[in-house]
Scaffold this active site. Structure first.
Site, PDB file in Angstrom:
ATOM      1  CG  HIS A 173      14.939 -22.830 -44.885  1.00 17.41           C
ATOM      2  ND1 HIS A 173      16.219 -22.711 -45.378  1.00 17.41           N
ATOM      3  CD2 HIS A 173      14.139 -22.925 -45.981  1.00 17.41           C
ATOM      4  CE1 HIS A 173      16.190 -22.722 -46.693  1.00 17.41           C
ATOM      5  NE2 HIS A 173      14.940 -22.850 -47.083  1.00 17.41           N
ATOM      6  CB  CYS A 275      22.197 -24.699 -42.920  1.00 22.00           C
ATOM      7  SG  CYS A 275      20.791 -23.748 -42.337  1.00 22.00           S
TER       8      CYS A 275
END
Length: 282
Positions: A173, A275
């Site tokens: 990511h 996150c």
């Protein structure tokens, strides 16, 4: 060229988080996940709670969404929505194990009065791959988010999008390889930190052109999830291990104040401070 240390001003933020009540590593959908390695939901919850409480101590608002059984990665709320100027673009996960999370977050936004909400047609893992700088949206692809989702994000959110290609599967990511230290304002450009080797050569050139004064992280910074930080413009929440890698020292020289937290249990699932943190920009 490194800029001089200047007074940094924090900006109150609004976050959405999900307690890791059902935290587990029962499958592997990224290189950090090993189902054979023991994990503790109790320790994960304690680490998450310290993260949430730190945000509140720093003056930020934190709302919580109810965790759901069978969705151990729901704690990583950043992957479930992107909010800019009150517009919400939901998520569409690539891994089947996380697909159901998107509906729970969509429902939360609807129930809390967010009417300008769009669920994507393309695979889009939200703030995991979409990073707002204050003027442009940096959009990652290569492992999770579909490149076509970048155009969809631009249309839905109404902001310019810059695509970036990720090339190292450990940094699957964008928010594991880059984060915003200070958003762009009328009087200043955005400042970011990133790990160059996580990006393709062309994307590295784009980043150098857009952010010539960026903080350049090392492999050691990236490996401890130091690029999965959260900044309010002055205070920068980082994994505890980043104290030893040199990233924190670089930030101090730029006028930022690192805040170190232990997220070691959460990292077993491939996550860090960012996150766990979905930012709501109204």
């Amino acid at each position: 060229m490194q800029g001089p240390a200047v007074p940094r001003v924090p900006t109150p933020r609004h976050y959405l988080m999900c307690p890791p009540q059902y935290f587990a590593v029962d499958y592997s959908i990224n290189p950090w996940m090993d189902p054979a390695q023991p994990v503790s939901a109790k320790i994960a919850l304690a680490q998450w709670t310290r993260l949430r409480d730190t945000y509140r101590r720093l003056g930020h608002a934190v709302e919580e969404i109810e965790p759901q059984p069978g969705l151990p990665d729901m704690v990583f709320a950043a992957n479930s929505g992107t909010v800019v100027d009150g517009r919400v673009l939901g998520a569409r996960f690539r891994a089947s194990q996380r697909t159901a999370e998107a509906e729970h977050f969509r429902r939360w936004f609807t129930e809390h009065g967010y009417r300008d909400l769009t669920m994507p047609e393309k695979v889009n893992e939200a703030e995991g791959d979409l990073v707002w700088t204050g003027r442009v949206l940096l959009a990652g692809t290569g492992f999770r988010t579909d490149p076509a989702a970048h155009a969809e994000a631009q249309e839905v959110l109404g902001v310019p999008v810059v695509s970036l290609q990720l090339v190292d599967a450990r940094y699957y990511h964008l928010d594991t390889a880059l984060f915003v230290l200070a958003e762009a304002t009328d009087s200043a450009d955005a400042q970011i930190a990133y790990y160059p080797a996580a990006f393709s050569p062309g994307s590295q050139r784009v980043l150098r052109r857009l952010f010539p004064d960026a903080v350049l992280a090392t492999a050691a910074d990236a490996e401890c999830f130091g690029l999965n930080g959260v900044s309010d413009g002055r205070n920068v929440v980082l994994p505890l291990e980043a104290r030893a890698t040199g990233l924190g020292e670089q930030l101090v020289r730029r006028g930022y104040e690192p805040v170190y937290l232990d997220i070691s249990e959460l990292r077993k699932a491939g996550g860090g401070p960012k996150c766990c943190t979905l930012e709501i920009r109204k």
